[in-house]
Design an enzyme around this catalytic site. Structure first.
Site, short mmCIF file in Angstrom:
data_model
loop_
_atom_site.label_atom_id
_atom_site.label_comp_id
_atom_site.label_asym_id
_atom_site.label_seq_id
_atom_site.Cartn_x
_atom_site.Cartn_y
_atom_site.Cartn_z
N CYS A 1 22.87 28.43 -12.95
CA CYS A 1 24.21 29.02 -13.03
C CYS A 1 24.20 30.54 -12.92
O CYS A 1 25.25 31.15 -12.68
CB CYS A 1 24.89 28.59 -14.33
SG CYS A 1 25.09 26.80 -14.48
N HIS B 1 30.45 33.66 -15.28
CA HIS B 1 30.08 32.27 -15.02
C HIS B 1 30.93 31.41 -15.96
O HIS B 1 31.00 31.66 -17.17
CB HIS B 1 28.59 32.06 -15.31
CG HIS B 1 28.22 30.64 -15.58
ND1 HIS B 1 28.60 29.60 -14.75
CD2 HIS B 1 27.53 30.08 -16.60
CE1 HIS B 1 28.13 28.47 -15.25
NE2 HIS B 1 27.48 28.74 -16.37
N ASN C 1 32.55 23.46 -15.43
CA ASN C 1 31.42 24.35 -15.18
C ASN C 1 30.94 24.07 -13.76
O ASN C 1 30.36 23.03 -13.48
CB ASN C 1 30.31 24.06 -16.19
CG ASN C 1 29.09 24.95 -16.00
OD1 ASN C 1 28.83 25.46 -14.92
ND2 ASN C 1 28.31 25.10 -17.06
#
Length: 344
Positions: A131, A270, A300
């Site tokens: 990520c 993020h 996510n």
């Protein structure tokens, strides 16, 4: 071995990189299939209340089975090129940030470059920072743009997490979504624009991992039966690390840029978990309206997350000349980082 933050982080201090650059256009692609919390509760041992309270996510997207990560990359790149008024042939580099490549070889960036018709572009992949790969990709683009022969770089963050989540995983099943988002960075003539400073760190951890499929544990019938091809995640470890490292990293980067966290105009995080983002903003006394949230409707989305937030602001005209902004994220490994930027 436990490292201090100073031992784990690498920083850039001073007036930033000499060649200024900025965001010329952004793009977004969302698979049309939506999976709501209510749908997940039919097959997972969870509740809608648990999901929204623990994650802030209401729904997420799922990529159609006949498509791959590169398809999302191309679909996100095209509107970014249009917004920047560029033809693919004008691109000097294509960087794809993703931990869910189409396949081990060839690289996803080459597939995307070919599909776009970016005939003369360098093709580069940033993969195993998970990520946080988007942070590494933009840092790489920033340094490429210091070369006088490179003036236009396409950076894409994309992940198809649904392909690496165990179908019965109560945690992974609710957190992750599929998406791609792109940003075109071009050199500029405005002194003081571009990358002002950065703070990048890493420290080995297996708290989030995909153990199977590599040279240590090659794919076999046994590893597949044991589910080693799927993500495993230690939620409490993610919380502890993220809520510690992100505020430290932001503080370090802004200080080296000669700014306070409260003086930054925009924060593009993020999109991991609403509680992690809220806690990070609280610790730094940053108003919530400076950090756009996309995870509530996208989940996510891995390397795509910070680019989805950037796109939301930039496409609405909210990223104005002279604005300062932070790109910040953390990923498996651990990898974390903050880039402090100024738009020309």
């Amino acid at each position: 071995m436990t490292m201090t933050y100073e031992q784990a982080a690498h920083t850039h201090t001073g007036d930033g990189l000499p060649v200024p650059f900025g965001v010329a256009g952004t793009g977004l692609h969302l698979p049309p299939a939506i999976v709501t919390n209510e749908e997940l509760t039919r097959n997972l041992r969870t509740s809608q209340e648990w999901i929204t309270t623990r994650t802030g996510i209401r729904e997420r997207r799922r990529l159609a089975p006949e498509l791959a990560t590169s398809d999302m990359c191309v679909a996100a790149a095209r509107p970014a090129l249009e917004a920047a008024r560029l033809d693919p042939s004008e691109l000097d580099a294509v960087i794809v940030a993703s931990y869910t490549a189409d396949q081990p070889l060839p690289s996803t960036s080459v597939i995307v470059k070919n599909a776009l018709g970016a005939t003369r572009a360098l093709a580069m992949d940033v993969a195993q920072a998970a990520c946080a790969s988007g942070i590494h990709a933009v840092l790489q683009a920033a340094h490429l743009l210091q070369n006088p022969s490179i003036t236009t770089v396409l950076v894409i963050g994309a992940d198809c997490a649904s392909r690496v989540i165990r179908p019965t995983d109560r945690t992974g099943g609710v957190f992750f979504g599929d998406a791609a988002a792109a940003a075109i960075l071009t050199s500029a003539e405005t002194p003081g624009a571009g990358l002002l400073s950065y703070d990048i760190g890493s420290q080995l951890s297996y708290a989030v991992q995909i153990p199977g499929g590599g040279s240590r544990l090659p794919t076999t019938a046994e590893t597949l039966a044991l589910g080693k091809q799927y993500v495993s995640m230690d939620g409490p470890a993610v919380w502890d690390t993220a809520t510690t490292r992100l505020p430290q990293s932001i503080t370090g980067a802004t200080r080296r840029a000669g700014l306070l966290p409260t003086e930054i105009d925009h924060y593009f995080f993020h999109q991991a978990n609403i509680n992690i983002l809220t806690e990070t903003l609280r610790r730094l006394d940053i108003p919530a309206d400076r950090a756009p949230i996309t995870l509530d409707r996208l989940g996510n989305t891995g390397a795509a997350g910070l680019f989805t937030a950037l796109h939301e602001t930039a496409s609405a005209g909210g990223l104005r000349p002279g604005d300062t902004y932070i790109l910040c994220g953390i990923g498996a490994g651990w990898h974390w980082g903050t880039l402090c930027m100024r738009q020309p």
